[in-house]
Design an enzyme around this catalytic site. Structure first.
Site, short mmCIF file in Angstrom:
data_model
loop_
_atom_site.label_atom_id
_atom_site.label_comp_id
_atom_site.label_asym_id
_atom_site.label_seq_id
_atom_site.Cartn_x
_atom_site.Cartn_y
_atom_site.Cartn_z
N GLU A 168 0.73 6.67 -6.74
CA GLU A 168 -0.37 7.64 -6.84
C GLU A 168 0.15 9.07 -6.87
O GLU A 168 -0.35 9.91 -7.63
CB GLU A 168 -1.32 7.44 -5.66
CG GLU A 168 -2.55 8.33 -5.68
CD GLU A 168 -3.43 8.13 -4.46
OE1 GLU A 168 -4.51 8.74 -4.42
OE2 GLU A 168 -3.03 7.38 -3.54
N LYS A 224 0.84 -1.22 0.00
CA LYS A 224 0.00 0.00 0.00
C LYS A 224 0.86 1.26 0.00
O LYS A 224 0.52 2.27 -0.62
CB LYS A 224 -0.92 -0.01 1.23
CG LYS A 224 -1.81 1.24 1.37
CD LYS A 224 -2.68 1.47 0.15
CE LYS A 224 -3.87 2.37 0.42
NZ LYS A 224 -3.54 3.67 1.00
#
Length: 337
Positions: A195, A188
């Site tokens: 991102e 993550k």
């Protein structure tokens, strides 16, 4: 299954809603009593404290923490004294994966399982589901599979991968046991670093389009300012909001991130409601640190991270030093040797 949720912010509350829709029973606690009462009205069992929440859970207890990274450790410290062997604590926030490794070791002597679960889905996760990246021991992760399966988007959320030959595994469902303690948050962490880079590229591209009319405006003409050589090549007045909208459909850059910016531009074409200040909650920094440790080049993620620092004015002194070397004082440029 029954799950205790600690933390009823936007994501925590929506996780509870998604679980209850699928028949799971949730006991909820938050320091904000109004948030607890709101979830109680929707069918959750309210708890007035951590102690009360633990008392209302069946054994083996399953608790999900949806808290800021800095609050996880003190909360875990309180829970450790309340839990028993066989209970499981899931950290669904954005903790540093190295902290997960330490916490799993901390709880192991008490027989308490610790699962780290990177959770991605944001504001639309309630309806679309949440992508889950999970770390921890095999037994508790397998036992909690009904919880993860409900939260995840499911196979219908994306077209099957044409070249995929594997017939097993949960990744097509939108959740994955990535490995032992810390592995979920490691994946993550890198996800969020990626991102950063994607967001920066979209933002820069739309800004270039917005300024495609540079040839229509007058520019300072002096020895210190590079001229625009062909102003006739930059005389487009393009509607950026419409560009974002068209990119959502059939474009290779179409994504949830473009969906978000298209919505923001539709509401405020000049983005007047936004300050231009962009925070970083840690994952981008940790991704860059991991890249350095692994000797993996990561120029895009690194640049995106430093751009966020710049957006908060943290490069102001750097700019002043540059100005000093250029001999610029009080807004007036002087010749520099």
């Amino acid at each position: 299954m029954q799950l205790g949720m600690i933390g009823l912010g936007r994501m925590g509350a929506n996780l509870v809603r998604r679980l209850m829709r699928d028949g799971h029973r949730c006991v909820v606690f938050d320091l904000d009593s109004e948030a607890v009462r709101a979830m109680e009205k929707e069918g959750a069992t309210a708890a007035s404290s951590l102690h009360d929440l633990v008392d209302k859970l069946e054994r083996p207890r399953n608790l999900w923490l949806m808290l800021p990274a800095g609050v996880v450790q003190p909360t875990l410290g309180q829970l450790e004294a309340l839990l028993d062997t066989g209970d499981t604590v899931i950290d669904g926030g954005n903790s540093y994966y190295r902290d997960d490794m330490a916490r799993a070791k901390q709880l192991a002597p008490s027989g308490i399982h610790y699962v780290d679960c990177g959770t991605s889905g944001g504001v639309w996760g309630l309806e679309r589901g949440y992508c889950l990246m999970i770390g921890g021991e095999e037994e508790p992760v397998a036992r909690l599979d009904p919880i993860f399966r409900t939260i995840a988007p499911g196979t219908g959320s994306a077209e099957p991968t044409p070249g995929r030959t594997r017939t097993g595994g949960t990744s097509p469902e939108g959740y994955l046991h990535c490995g032992p303690s810390g592995a979920g948050h490691f994946v993550k962490m890198v996800h969020n670093g990626v991102e950063y880079g994607m967001m920066a590229a979209v933002a820069e591209g739309l800004s270039i389009i917005k300024h495609a009319d540079a040839g229509l405006t007058s520019r300072t003409v002096d020895a210190e300012t590079a001229p625009l050589r062909e102003p006739e090549a930059y005389q487009y007045q393009i509607d950026v909001a419409e560009v974002a909208e068209v990119w959502r459909r059939g474009s290779v850059v179409g994504s949830w991130l473009v969906d978000l910016v298209a919505d923001a531009l539709a509401r405020s074409p000049e983005l007047d409601a936004y300050t231009g200040r962009v925070s970083d909650s840690g994952e981008g920094r940790w991704t860059v640190l991991a890249a350095v440790d692994e000797s993996v080049p990561a120029p895009v993620i690194s640049a995106a991270l430093t751009q966020r620092f710049e957006s908060r004015g943290l490069g102001e002194f750097t700019d002043k030093v540059l100005s000093a070397m250029r001999g610029e004082f009080g807004g007036h440029a002087e010749k520099a040797g």
